[in-house]
Design a protein around this motif. Structure first.
Motif, short mmCIF file in Angstrom:
data_model
loop_
_atom_site.label_atom_id
_atom_site.label_comp_id
_atom_site.label_asym_id
_atom_site.label_seq_id
_atom_site.Cartn_x
_atom_site.Cartn_y
_atom_site.Cartn_z
N SER A 51 138.31 23.07 111.62
CA SER A 51 137.42 24.42 112.06
C SER A 51 135.54 23.84 111.02
O SER A 51 135.96 23.06 110.16
CB SER A 51 137.84 25.60 112.13
OG SER A 51 138.91 26.04 111.78
N TRP A 52 135.13 24.59 112.27
CA TRP A 52 133.75 23.84 111.29
C TRP A 52 133.54 25.13 110.59
O TRP A 52 133.96 26.47 110.10
CB TRP A 52 132.88 23.59 112.95
CG TRP A 52 132.96 22.82 113.60
CD1 TRP A 52 133.39 23.36 115.40
CD2 TRP A 52 132.88 21.44 113.73
NE1 TRP A 52 133.44 21.81 115.56
CE2 TRP A 52 133.37 21.08 114.78
CE3 TRP A 52 132.80 20.67 112.45
CZ2 TRP A 52 133.53 20.05 114.80
CZ3 TRP A 52 132.62 19.42 112.60
CH2 TRP A 52 133.13 18.42 113.75
N TYR A 53 132.70 24.49 109.75
CA TYR A 53 131.92 25.75 108.74
C TYR A 53 130.49 25.66 108.59
O TYR A 53 129.68 24.15 108.45
CB TYR A 53 132.81 25.47 107.40
CG TYR A 53 134.19 25.72 107.51
CD1 TYR A 53 135.08 26.84 106.89
CD2 TYR A 53 135.01 24.46 107.73
CE1 TYR A 53 136.15 27.23 106.93
CE2 TYR A 53 136.65 24.70 107.92
CZ TYR A 53 137.24 26.67 107.35
OH TYR A 53 137.64 26.32 107.25
N VAL A 137 136.46 22.88 101.30
CA VAL A 137 136.70 24.18 102.42
C VAL A 137 138.01 23.29 103.81
O VAL A 137 139.20 23.27 104.05
CB VAL A 137 136.30 25.06 102.73
CG1 VAL A 137 136.18 25.95 103.76
CG2 VAL A 137 135.70 25.65 101.17
N PRO A 138 137.06 22.53 104.38
CA PRO A 138 137.25 21.91 105.81
C PRO A 138 138.63 21.37 105.55
O PRO A 138 139.73 21.29 106.33
CB PRO A 138 136.38 21.19 106.45
CG PRO A 138 135.30 21.06 105.70
CD PRO A 138 135.56 22.34 104.52
N CYS A 164 132.89 28.28 96.90
CA CYS A 164 133.32 28.37 97.70
C CYS A 164 132.70 29.41 98.74
O CYS A 164 132.57 29.42 100.17
CB CYS A 164 134.97 28.04 98.64
SG CYS A 164 135.80 26.30 97.48
N THR A 165 132.31 30.28 98.15
CA THR A 165 131.74 31.44 98.80
C THR A 165 130.67 31.86 99.08
O THR A 165 130.02 32.23 100.51
CB THR A 165 131.61 32.76 97.23
OG1 THR A 165 130.60 32.07 96.98
CG2 THR A 165 133.26 33.45 96.67
N PHE A 186 133.42 34.74 109.92
CA PHE A 186 134.65 35.65 109.10
C PHE A 186 134.13 35.94 107.18
O PHE A 186 132.81 35.41 107.06
CB PHE A 186 135.89 34.21 108.34
CG PHE A 186 136.41 34.00 109.86
CD1 PHE A 186 137.14 35.01 110.70
CD2 PHE A 186 136.47 32.84 110.37
CE1 PHE A 186 138.06 35.08 112.12
CE2 PHE A 186 136.56 32.51 112.46
CZ PHE A 186 136.89 33.19 112.67
N ALA A 187 134.45 36.80 106.36
CA ALA A 187 134.20 37.45 105.07
C ALA A 187 133.88 35.69 104.70
O ALA A 187 134.57 35.16 104.45
CB ALA A 187 135.20 38.22 104.53
N PRO A 188 132.55 35.82 104.22
CA PRO A 188 132.46 34.86 102.72
C PRO A 188 134.00 35.12 101.29
O PRO A 188 133.90 35.40 101.29
CB PRO A 188 131.23 34.76 102.34
CG PRO A 188 130.91 35.79 103.13
CD PRO A 188 131.60 37.21 104.02
N GLY A 189 133.96 33.54 101.40
CA GLY A 189 135.13 33.31 100.39
C GLY A 189 136.29 33.39 100.91
O GLY A 189 137.67 33.39 99.89
N ALA A 190 136.44 34.19 102.64
CA ALA A 190 138.04 34.61 102.17
C ALA A 190 138.80 33.64 103.40
O ALA A 190 138.73 33.87 104.86
CB ALA A 190 137.72 36.21 103.15
N VAL A 191 138.53 32.37 102.79
CA VAL A 191 138.89 31.25 103.85
C VAL A 191 140.13 31.06 103.49
O VAL A 191 141.13 30.77 102.69
CB VAL A 191 138.28 29.56 103.69
CG1 VAL A 191 138.35 28.49 104.30
CG2 VAL A 191 136.74 29.44 103.31
#
Length: 195
Positions: A51-53, A137-138, A164-165, A186-191
């Motif tokens: 996904s894109w971040y 993260v990605p 990662c927040t 989406f909520a930051p940090g809730a990856v």
């Protein structure tokens, strides 16, 4: 390390990871266009796309970045793959004016199998990847068990060592520019990290 030439790598397939990013121009179009260009190159097969971040930019004041990763199967040598990435960057208008400056497209070779390589223009694994949540993260989304040959740690283990927040998944269909509304991320940090 000893110098490496393209002939040191047999013409067999290797797994590779490329990080993609950009923060000026039609960013999502450029990122998706770069993946399409990679898929057209003989000796490259695009396996998985993250996904894109969105993340904050380093360096001078500039727009946030959009980043992602792809896993590849390649028969190109690392130097050949690097040249391919540089050519695609140039095709999408990349101009190198300042370190950490804004860019239309940035393609980084993160991993090439389990190889370690240090040359003037190419270091594998990417020398900063373990500190960059916008890479980890990605990558954790599509290759959580990939092992960094330098540290011997998986991507999941590396991601536990960074904050990662400040990396947010981009909502589907988001037009970039301006600030994000709460419903666009989406909520930051809730990856969610998928195995």
């Amino acid at each position: 390390m000893a110098p490496v030439s393209p002939t040191d790598f047999p013409q067999q397939c290797h797994g590779a990871v490329v990080g993609l990013g950009g923060n000026i121009g039609p960013v999502l179009d450029n990122l998706q266009g770069a993946i399409a260009e990679l898929a057209l190159v003989a000796g490259i097969e695009v396996e998985r796309c993250s996904s894109w971040y969105r993340s904050r930019a380093f360096g001078p004041p500039q727009p946030d970045y959009i980043n992602g990763c792809v896993t590849l199967r390649v028969s190109l040598s690392p130097p050949e793959l690097l040249q391919t990435l540089l050519a695609i960057e140039q095709k999408f208008g990349r101009i190198r004016l300042e370190k950490w400056g804004p860019r239309t497209l940035d393609l980084d070779l993160i991993f090439y199998g389990d190889r370690q390589l240090e040359q003037a223009r190419l270091t594998i694994p990417h020398p900063q990847m373990q500190y960059r949540p916008f890479v980890l993260v990605p990558l954790a989304e599509i290759a959580p068990d990939w092992v960094d040959p330098r540290s011997g740690k998986t991507i999941i283990q590396l991601i536990e060592q960074v904050d990662c927040t400040a990396v947010w998944p981009v909502a589907p269909g988001l037009e970039l520019g301006g600030s994000l509304e709460p419903e666009q991320v989406f909520a930051p940090g809730a990856v969610a990290v998928h195995g």
